[in-house]
Motif scaffolding. Sequence first.
Motif, PDB file in Angstrom:
ATOM      1  N   ASN A   1       0.823  -1.219   0.000  1.00 23.68           N
ATOM      2  CA  ASN A   1       0.000   0.000   0.000  1.00 23.68           C
ATOM      3  C   ASN A   1       0.856   1.267   0.000  1.00 23.68           C
ATOM      4  OD1 ASN A   1      -2.374  -1.482   0.000  1.00 23.68           O
ATOM      5  ND2 ASN A   1      -2.552  -1.470   2.232  1.00 23.68           N
TER       6      ASN A   1
ATOM      7  N   TYR B   1       4.193  -4.190   7.223  1.00 26.19           N
ATOM      8  CA  TYR B   1       2.896  -4.856   7.143  1.00 26.19           C
ATOM      9  C   TYR B   1       2.355  -5.012   8.560  1.00 26.19           C
ATOM     10  CZ  TYR B   1      -0.508  -8.445   5.734  1.00 26.19           C
ATOM     11  OH  TYR B   1      -1.655  -9.161   5.497  1.00 26.19           O
ATOM     12  N   ALA B   2       1.198  -4.404   8.817  1.00 31.86           N
ATOM     13  CA  ALA B   2       0.683  -4.329  10.188  1.00 31.86           C
ATOM     14  C   ALA B   2       0.566  -5.693  10.878  1.00 31.86           C
ATOM     15  CB  ALA B   2      -0.656  -3.593  10.208  1.00 31.86           C
TER      16      ALA B   2
ATOM     17  N   ASP C   1      -1.808   0.698   9.968  1.00 26.73           N
ATOM     18  CA  ASP C   1      -3.226   0.374   9.788  1.00 26.73           C
ATOM     19  C   ASP C   1      -3.994   0.759  11.058  1.00 26.73           C
ATOM     20  OD1 ASP C   1      -5.714  -0.569   9.197  1.00 26.73           O
ATOM     21  OD2 ASP C   1      -5.143  -2.688   9.065  1.00 26.73           O
TER      22      ASP C   1
ATOM     23  N   THR D   1      -6.944   0.933  11.691  1.00 31.78           N
ATOM     24  CA  THR D   1      -8.227   0.247  11.882  1.00 31.78           C
ATOM     25  C   THR D   1      -8.051  -1.233  12.209  1.00 31.78           C
ATOM     26  OG1 THR D   1      -8.462  -0.207   9.511  1.00 31.78           O
ATOM     27  CG2 THR D   1      -9.401   1.856  10.344  1.00 31.78           C
ATOM     28  N   ASN D   2      -6.835  -1.637  12.563  1.00 33.56           N
ATOM     29  CA  ASN D   2      -6.603  -3.021  12.982  1.00 33.56           C
ATOM     30  C   ASN D   2      -6.710  -3.074  14.508  1.00 33.56           C
ATOM     31  OD1 ASN D   2      -5.454  -5.517  13.814  1.00 33.56           O
ATOM     32  ND2 ASN D   2      -4.344  -5.665  11.888  1.00 33.56           N
TER      33      ASN D   2
END
Length: 222
Positions: free
Chosen positions: A33, A38-39, A69, A71-72
Motif C-alpha cells: 500500500n 505490514y501491520a 493500519d 483500523t486493525n
Amino acid sequence: PEMQTAIASAYLQNQNREKAEMYLAKANAIEHNGTRGYAPAMIIQGDLFRNFNNIDSAAVYYRRAIDLDPTNPDAYINFAMMYAKAGQTDVAIAELERMRTAMPSYNVDATIADVYTMAKDDRGASLFYENIDIDLLRKDQILTYAINLYEQQKYYDGVALLTKAADKWPEEKQINRLMLWHCAAAGQYEEAIVNAQKFMDVTPADSVWTIDYYALGCSYLL
C-alpha cells in the motif's frame, strides 16, 4: 507480505522463533500500500517481544502497526492488555481511547472492562461496569461483574444484573450459581433454591463448591 506473515506464523506454532522472525522481516521489507511494513507482521513481532516481557520493544512494534493500519484492533488491544498486565491501566486505557477515535463502531468499552480485569483492579472494574451499557458486555464479563458485586455485598444489584443475563443466556449454569449466591445473601430464599437446583442438576458433585452448599443450606434453613 501476507504469505511471508503466514509462513512466520507457521514457524511460531512450531516454536521456531528464529525462522519466524526471518519471515516477519521479509514481510516488513515488502512495499505494501505504498509503504514498507505490514501491520499483521508488526503485531506478531510485538507479541514475540511481549512474550519475553520486553514491553518497550513490543510497544514500538504495536505502535508501528497502528501507524500502518489504524483500523486493525489487534494492535491496540494487545498493547493495552500488555500494559494492563503490568498494572499500568492508565496507559492501557489511553491507547483504547485512541482506538475509539480511529474505530468509533468498535466495542471499546468491553475491551476496557478486560483491561481492568487483567490488571486485577476490582474497584476500577466495578466503577466502570456501573457506567456501561450492560448489553455491550460479553457473558464472561457479566459473570465477572456479578462476582465483583457479590464481593461488595451489592446483592440486589447482582440479582438485577443476573436476571437480565439469564434472559440472554438461559442455558448458562454459572448464572444460576451466582444467582444462588446473590439471592441467598439478599434473603430471596425461594429464588436461591430454584437456581441452586438448576445449577446442581447439571454440575458434577466434585465441581460444586463449599459456598454453593453454604448458600443453599442457609436458604433452606431460613
